[in-house]
Design a protein around this motif. Structure first.
Motif, PDB file in Angstrom:
ATOM      1  N   THR A 193     -35.951 -30.667 -50.115  1.00  0.00           N
ATOM      2  CA  THR A 193     -35.240 -29.415 -49.890  1.00  0.00           C
ATOM      3  C   THR A 193     -36.001 -28.295 -50.581  1.00  0.00           C
ATOM      4  O   THR A 193     -36.325 -28.396 -51.769  1.00  0.00           O
ATOM      5  CB  THR A 193     -33.797 -29.484 -50.447  1.00  0.00           C
ATOM      6  OG1 THR A 193     -33.125 -30.565 -49.794  1.00  0.00           O
ATOM      7  CG2 THR A 193     -33.048 -28.193 -50.191  1.00  0.00           C
ATOM      8  N   PRO A 244     -35.956 -24.098 -51.350  1.00  0.00           N
ATOM      9  CA  PRO A 244     -35.105 -22.910 -51.306  1.00  0.00           C
ATOM     10  C   PRO A 244     -35.753 -21.794 -50.496  1.00  0.00           C
ATOM     11  O   PRO A 244     -36.979 -21.690 -50.438  1.00  0.00           O
ATOM     12  CB  PRO A 244     -34.988 -22.507 -52.773  1.00  0.00           C
ATOM     13  CG  PRO A 244     -36.242 -23.019 -53.409  1.00  0.00           C
ATOM     14  CD  PRO A 244     -36.589 -24.279 -52.660  1.00  0.00           C
ATOM     15  N   HIS A 291     -31.768 -22.640 -47.423  1.00  0.00           N
ATOM     16  CA  HIS A 291     -32.789 -23.639 -47.725  1.00  0.00           C
ATOM     17  C   HIS A 291     -33.291 -24.279 -46.432  1.00  0.00           C
ATOM     18  O   HIS A 291     -32.677 -24.124 -45.372  1.00  0.00           O
ATOM     19  CB  HIS A 291     -32.251 -24.714 -48.674  1.00  0.00           C
ATOM     20  CG  HIS A 291     -31.198 -25.601 -48.054  1.00  0.00           C
ATOM     21  ND1 HIS A 291     -29.861 -25.269 -48.047  1.00  0.00           N
ATOM     22  CD2 HIS A 291     -31.299 -26.783 -47.393  1.00  0.00           C
ATOM     23  CE1 HIS A 291     -29.183 -26.221 -47.436  1.00  0.00           C
ATOM     24  NE2 HIS A 291     -30.026 -27.151 -47.016  1.00  0.00           N
TER      25      HIS A 291
END
Length: 146
Positions: free
Chosen positions: A9, A11, A61
């Motif tokens: 993941t 941002p 994200h």
């Protein structure tokens, strides 16, 4: 059914994050054996979608997942925001539609650059755009490597 190998993941909250997302997508695509043309296409789509996430969605994200299915490898990118959502998806998917900024590709342009495209958006509940591209690298018959 897709089997995922690695998921990360990243941002999306600033212009610096946009550059980082582009770099990470390019590295992942190259590592999966994507041709230079494929890398350019998926990075361009990711750039447009990441900018939309930041500018229109207020940030969010991207979930980047490496996929392996039988003899092929792919990259799935899910851009997620909790912004205002897209009021008119049909209009937003129209060729040439832009609300300003970005590369001017819009969602329809990003869709044309990848093999799989899905958009989920409801006004007031944010937007998720998921794109998937598969490597066209063919394994060598002797080594099994591209």
């Amino acid at each position: 059914m897709h089997a995922s190998l690695v998921s990360t993941t990243l941002p999306i909250g600033s212009d610096a994050d946009l550059a980082w997302v582009r770099q990470q997508v390019r590295q992942a695509a190259a590592g999966l054996g994507f041709s230079l043309v494929q890398q350019t296409k998926v990075v361009t789509a990711a750039s447009e979608l990441a900018r939309n996430t930041l500018v229109h969605g207020g940030g969010g994200h991207v979930q980047m997942t490496v996929l392996e299915e039988a003899s092929r490898r792919g990259l799935r990118l899910s851009f997620v925001d909790t912004g205002p959502g897209i009021r008119d998806i049909e209009l937003a998917m129209t060729d040439g539609y832009t609300s300003g900024g970005g590369l001017g590709l819009g969602l329809s342009g990003a869709k044309r650059l990848v093999q799989e495209f899905a958009l989920d958006s409801r006004p007031g509940h944010g937007t998720t755009v998921t794109v998937t591209d598969w490597s066209s690298a063919v394994p060598s018959p002797r080594t099994g490597a591209p």
